[in-house]
Design a protein around this motif. Structure first.
Motif, mmCIF file in Angstrom:
data_model
loop_
_atom_site.group_PDB
_atom_site.id
_atom_site.type_symbol
_atom_site.label_atom_id
_atom_site.label_comp_id
_atom_site.label_asym_id
_atom_site.label_seq_id
_atom_site.Cartn_x
_atom_site.Cartn_y
_atom_site.Cartn_z
ATOM 1 N N ARG A 17 64.790 -32.786 4.292
ATOM 2 C CA ARG A 17 65.050 -34.056 4.947
ATOM 3 C C ARG A 17 66.182 -33.817 5.933
ATOM 4 O O ARG A 17 66.760 -32.747 5.994
ATOM 5 N N ARG A 18 66.480 -34.834 6.705
ATOM 6 C CA ARG A 18 67.443 -34.637 7.783
ATOM 7 C C ARG A 18 68.789 -34.130 7.251
ATOM 8 O O ARG A 18 69.436 -33.276 7.857
ATOM 9 N N PHE A 19 69.200 -34.647 6.111
ATOM 10 C CA PHE A 19 70.498 -34.237 5.603
ATOM 11 C C PHE A 19 70.395 -33.123 4.577
ATOM 12 O O PHE A 19 71.338 -32.844 3.852
ATOM 13 N N GLY A 20 69.226 -32.481 4.528
ATOM 14 C CA GLY A 20 69.155 -31.213 3.807
ATOM 15 C C GLY A 20 68.442 -31.211 2.471
ATOM 16 O O GLY A 20 68.094 -30.148 1.968
ATOM 17 N N ALA A 21 68.212 -32.389 1.875
ATOM 18 C CA ALA A 21 67.559 -32.382 0.569
ATOM 19 C C ALA A 21 66.130 -31.872 0.699
ATOM 20 O O ALA A 21 65.443 -32.171 1.675
ATOM 21 N N TRP A 22 65.690 -31.109 -0.266
ATOM 22 C CA TRP A 22 64.309 -30.617 -0.254
ATOM 23 C C TRP A 22 63.806 -30.529 -1.682
ATOM 24 O O TRP A 22 64.588 -30.463 -2.619
ATOM 25 N N SER A 23 62.493 -30.560 -1.827
ATOM 26 C CA SER A 23 61.919 -30.400 -3.164
ATOM 27 C C SER A 23 60.483 -29.910 -3.047
ATOM 28 O O SER A 23 59.800 -30.173 -2.053
ATOM 29 N N VAL A 24 60.066 -29.185 -4.038
ATOM 30 C CA VAL A 24 58.664 -28.757 -4.125
ATOM 31 C C VAL A 24 58.217 -28.868 -5.580
ATOM 32 O O VAL A 24 59.035 -28.860 -6.493
ATOM 33 N N VAL A 25 56.919 -29.014 -5.741
ATOM 34 C CA VAL A 25 56.329 -29.048 -7.082
ATOM 35 C C VAL A 25 55.245 -27.988 -7.117
ATOM 36 O O VAL A 25 54.439 -27.913 -6.190
ATOM 37 N N LEU A 26 55.239 -27.144 -8.118
ATOM 38 C CA LEU A 26 54.181 -26.145 -8.204
ATOM 39 C C LEU A 26 53.665 -26.032 -9.631
ATOM 40 O O LEU A 26 54.315 -26.487 -10.566
ATOM 41 N N ASP A 27 52.496 -25.467 -9.769
ATOM 42 C CA ASP A 27 51.912 -25.305 -11.087
ATOM 43 C C ASP A 27 52.657 -24.226 -11.864
ATOM 44 O O ASP A 27 52.953 -23.167 -11.324
ATOM 45 N N ALA A 70 71.797 -27.760 -8.442
ATOM 46 C CA ALA A 70 71.383 -28.222 -9.760
ATOM 47 C C ALA A 70 70.853 -27.052 -10.569
ATOM 48 O O ALA A 70 70.092 -26.244 -10.079
ATOM 49 N N ARG A 71 71.308 -26.971 -11.773
ATOM 50 C CA ARG A 71 70.808 -25.941 -12.672
ATOM 51 C C ARG A 71 70.452 -26.647 -13.955
ATOM 52 O O ARG A 71 71.259 -27.323 -14.527
ATOM 53 N N VAL A 72 69.258 -26.555 -14.353
ATOM 54 C CA VAL A 72 68.807 -27.366 -15.467
ATOM 55 C C VAL A 72 68.196 -26.478 -16.513
ATOM 56 O O VAL A 72 67.472 -25.561 -16.208
ATOM 57 N N SER A 73 68.487 -26.747 -17.736
ATOM 58 C CA SER A 73 67.830 -25.974 -18.772
ATOM 59 C C SER A 73 67.292 -26.894 -19.846
ATOM 60 O O SER A 73 67.859 -27.918 -20.144
ATOM 61 N N ARG A 80 59.167 -28.419 -11.090
ATOM 62 C CA ARG A 80 59.758 -29.210 -10.010
ATOM 63 C C ARG A 80 61.071 -28.555 -9.616
ATOM 64 O O ARG A 80 61.934 -28.353 -10.450
ATOM 65 N N ILE A 81 61.175 -28.244 -8.336
ATOM 66 C CA ILE A 81 62.365 -27.565 -7.844
ATOM 67 C C ILE A 81 62.925 -28.362 -6.680
ATOM 68 O O ILE A 81 62.178 -28.831 -5.816
ATOM 69 N N SER A 82 64.208 -28.552 -6.681
ATOM 70 C CA SER A 82 64.818 -29.251 -5.552
ATOM 71 C C SER A 82 66.128 -28.577 -5.191
ATOM 72 O O SER A 82 66.664 -27.772 -5.962
ATOM 73 N N GLY A 83 66.616 -28.913 -4.038
ATOM 74 C CA GLY A 83 67.851 -28.298 -3.597
ATOM 75 C C GLY A 83 68.367 -28.963 -2.341
ATOM 76 O O GLY A 83 67.963 -30.071 -1.985
ATOM 77 N N TYR A 122 77.143 -23.415 -0.117
ATOM 78 C CA TYR A 122 75.958 -22.588 0.089
ATOM 79 C C TYR A 122 75.259 -23.015 1.372
ATOM 80 O O TYR A 122 75.312 -24.169 1.765
ATOM 81 N N VAL A 123 74.541 -22.112 1.953
ATOM 82 C CA VAL A 123 73.677 -22.454 3.079
ATOM 83 C C VAL A 123 72.460 -23.198 2.539
ATOM 84 O O VAL A 123 71.978 -24.150 3.117
ATOM 85 N N VAL A 124 71.969 -22.724 1.400
ATOM 86 C CA VAL A 124 70.832 -23.395 0.768
ATOM 87 C C VAL A 124 70.978 -23.248 -0.748
ATOM 88 O O VAL A 124 71.458 -22.228 -1.235
ATOM 89 N N THR A 125 70.605 -24.290 -1.466
ATOM 90 C CA THR A 125 70.596 -24.222 -2.920
ATOM 91 C C THR A 125 69.215 -24.614 -3.417
ATOM 92 O O THR A 125 68.445 -25.261 -2.706
ATOM 93 N N GLY A 126 68.929 -24.226 -4.622
ATOM 94 C CA GLY A 126 67.686 -24.641 -5.253
ATOM 95 C C GLY A 126 67.832 -24.521 -6.746
ATOM 96 O O GLY A 126 68.577 -23.665 -7.231
ATOM 97 N N ALA A 127 67.153 -25.394 -7.456
ATOM 98 C CA ALA A 127 67.220 -25.354 -8.917
ATOM 99 C C ALA A 127 66.044 -26.124 -9.493
ATOM 100 O O ALA A 127 65.563 -27.076 -8.887
ATOM 101 N N PRO A 128 65.578 -25.708 -10.651
ATOM 102 C CA PRO A 128 64.456 -26.410 -11.282
ATOM 103 C C PRO A 128 64.924 -27.660 -12.010
ATOM 104 O O PRO A 128 66.056 -27.707 -12.491
ATOM 105 N N ALA A 129 64.057 -28.653 -12.082
ATOM 106 C CA ALA A 129 64.389 -29.866 -12.838
ATOM 107 C C ALA A 129 64.459 -29.550 -14.324
ATOM 108 O O ALA A 129 65.228 -30.160 -15.050
ATOM 109 N N ASP A 130 63.657 -28.611 -14.763
ATOM 110 C CA ASP A 130 63.704 -28.180 -16.158
ATOM 111 C C ASP A 130 63.620 -26.674 -16.183
ATOM 112 O O ASP A 130 62.791 -26.081 -15.503
#
Ligand SMILES: [Zn+2]
Length: 396
Positions: free
Chosen positions: A118-128, A34-37, A80-83, A62-70
Motif C-alpha cells: 500500500r502507499r505507506f508500505g503495508a503488504w500482505s500475501v496469503v499462500l497455501d 511481526a513475528r508470530v508463533s 498469511r504473511i504481512s509486513g 528495516y527496508v522491508v519486514t515480513g512475518a507470518p500471522a501464525d
C-alpha cells in the motif's frame, strides 16, 4: 494437561530507536516486524486452555519486514504473511512498491509470490501451506527504485503440522488448573484515574483486536489482583505500573488491586509448574534479560500475555484467569508517560494481559510500534476496553 489445547502466540512490533527518542515527523513509516508463533498440543474435548502473548520491540529500521500471522499452521491451511516496506524518503512522497516473497529450498531463495505494498508500505500475501509436514523458510525482498534502497527482510519460518482433527486419542475434558483460583470477589480496588473530561481518542473506534481469537476477557465483576517483582528491574517501575493500571481502570471500568511483591516472573511459561503465584495474584509483572528470556533478544523491550479457559455461551471464547508481563532490563528507556518509553510499553503490555491484541493504526496504543503517535489511548483502544471492561458485563 490432556484435553487441553494450548496456543502461544507472540507478535513483535518494531520500534526504531529514532522513533522512540526523537522526531517521528517526516520519518518514513516504520516497519512493524511481526513475528508470530503458535505452538501447542491439542486433543479432543470441550475444555480448552489458551495462552497468548505479545512482545514489543525497539528496533533498527528495516527496508522491508515480513512475518507470518501464525508460526505454525495446519497442513492444507493457509499461510498469511504481512509486513511493511519503506515507501518514501524522508519528507518524500509515499508510493506503492513491489515486494517479493521468496522461499528457501535446496539452499536457494526462490520466488513464491509478489505483491504491491500500500502507499505507506503495508503488504500482505496469503499462500497455501501445502500438505508436506515440514518447516518452510521465507523472507521478503524489495528492489531498489526511485532513489530508495532495496533489501531483504530477516528470514522467518512457518511450521506445517498435521491437523488437530486427526488426533486419534480423544480423552476426557481437563477440569482446569487446580491452583488457579478465581480472583477474590469484593476485594478493595485501587483508585482509578478517569479519562480527562471530553477525551476523544484518535483514529477509528473499530481499530482494535482480541488477544485470543474468538475474544478474550476477564470477569469485570471481580477485582483483578496484580503483583510486582522488582528483581533485576531496569528501573523502579512500580509507580509507573500502578499508574498504568489506574489509567486502564479509569478507561475500562475494570478494577485492580496491587497485592505486593512476588518472586515469580514469566520466563517462558505461566503454567502451574512454573510456580505462578495464583493464590495471591492474577497478573504478575516482572523483569528479565534477553539471556533469561529469548523473546526479549535484540531490541524487544516487553512481553505480555494471558491465559484462560473457554466459556461456552459467553460473548467471548476465553475467560482469562492469569496474566503476565515482563520488561527487558537490557534497555534504558524514558520512564513515565510523557514520552515514548516505559509507561507506554507498560500500558500496551497490560492491555495484552487484559485480552486486547494489536491495532492496525499507528495512533492506537495497541499498535505494535510505540511512538509519539500512540502515547495514549486511541479510539480503537477505548472501544476495545469497553468490550473487555465493565460495560461488557459479568463473566462467570
Ligand atoms: Zn503488543
Amino acid at each position: 494437561m490432556s484435553a487441553v489445547r494450548r496456543r502461544a502466540l507472540s507478535i513483535l512490533g518494531a520500534l526504531t530507536a529514532a522513533a522512540l527518542f526523537g522526531g517521528l515527523v517526516g520519518d518514513p513509516p516504520t516497519a512493524p516486524a511481526a513475528r508470530v508463533s503458535t505452538a501447542g498440543v491439542a486433543t479432543a474435548g470441550s475444555a480448552e486452555y489458551v495462552e497468548d502473548a505479545h512482545g514489543i520491540q525497539v528496533r533498527r529500521r528495516y527496508v522491508v519486514t515480513g512475518a507470518p500471522a501464525d508460526r505454525t499452521v495446519q497442513a492444507g491451511d493457509r499461510i498469511r504473511i504481512s509486513g511493511d516496506a519503506v515507501t518514501a524518503r524522508r519528507h518524500g512522497r509515499a508510493r506503492a512498491r513491489r515486494v517479493t516473497l521468496v522461499e528457501r529450498t535446496s539452499g536457494r531463495w526462490r520466488r513464491v509470490e509478489s505483491t504491491r505494498t500500500r502507499r505507506f508500505g503495508a503488504w500482505s500475501v496469503v499462500l497455501d501451506a501445502g500438505t508436506d509436514l515440514t518447516t518452510r523458510t521465507f523472507r521478503a525482498e524489495l528492489s531498489r527504485g526511485r532513489g530508495l534502497r532495496g533489501g531483504a527482510s530477516r528470514s522467518f519460518r512457518v511450521r506445517v503440522v498435521a491437523g488437530v482433527t486427526a488426533d486419534p486419542t480423544p480423552s476426557a475434558p481437563d477440569p482446569g488448573p487446580a491452583t488457579t483460583p478465581a480472583p477474590a470477589t469484593g476485594e478493595v480496588a485501587d483508585p482509578a484515574e478517569p479519562l480527562p473530561a471530553g477525551y476523544a481518542g484518535a483514529g477509528s473506534a473499530s481499530d482494535w483486536s482480541a488477544l485470543i481469537s474468538g475474544g478474550s476477557r476477564w470477569n469485570p465483576c471481580e477485582v483483578i489482583r496484580w503483583a510486582y517483582n522488582p528483581a533485576g528491574q531496569g528501573y523502579d517501575a512500580l509507580a509507573d505500573v500502578q499508574r498504568a493500571f489506574a489509567r486502564i481502570a479509569g478507561a475500562s471500568g475494570l478494577r485492580f488491586h496491587y497485592v505486593g511483591a512476588t518472586s515469580w516472573r514469566y520466563l517462558g511459561s505461566s503454567d502451574d509448574a512454573s510456580g505462578f503465584p495464583g493464590d495471591t495474584a492474577d497478573i504478575a509483572v516482572g523483569w528479565a534479560s534477553a539471556a533469561e528470556l529469548p523473546v526479549l533478544s535484540d531490541m524487544t523491550v516487553g512481553y505480555g500475555g494471558a491465559s484462560g479457559w473457554t466459556v461456552p455461551g459467553a460473548d467471548v471464547r476465553i475467560r482469562l484467569r492469569r496474566g503476565f508481563l515482563v520488561l527487558d532490563n537490557g534497555h534504558a528507556l524514558p520512564t513515565g508517560f510523557d514520552r515514548p518509553g516505559w509507561g507506554q510499553i507498560e500500558l500496551h503490555e497490560i492491555l495484552h494481559t487484559l485480552g486486547l491484541g494489536h491495532a492496525s493504526g499507528s495512533n492506537q496504543l495497541m499498535y505494535g510500534t510505540a511512538t509519539w503517535r500512540n502515547l495514549t489511548f486511541g479510539a480503537g483502544d477505548l472501544a476495545g476496553m469497553t468490550r473487555i471492561g465493565a460495560p461488557a458485563g459479568c463473566l462467570s
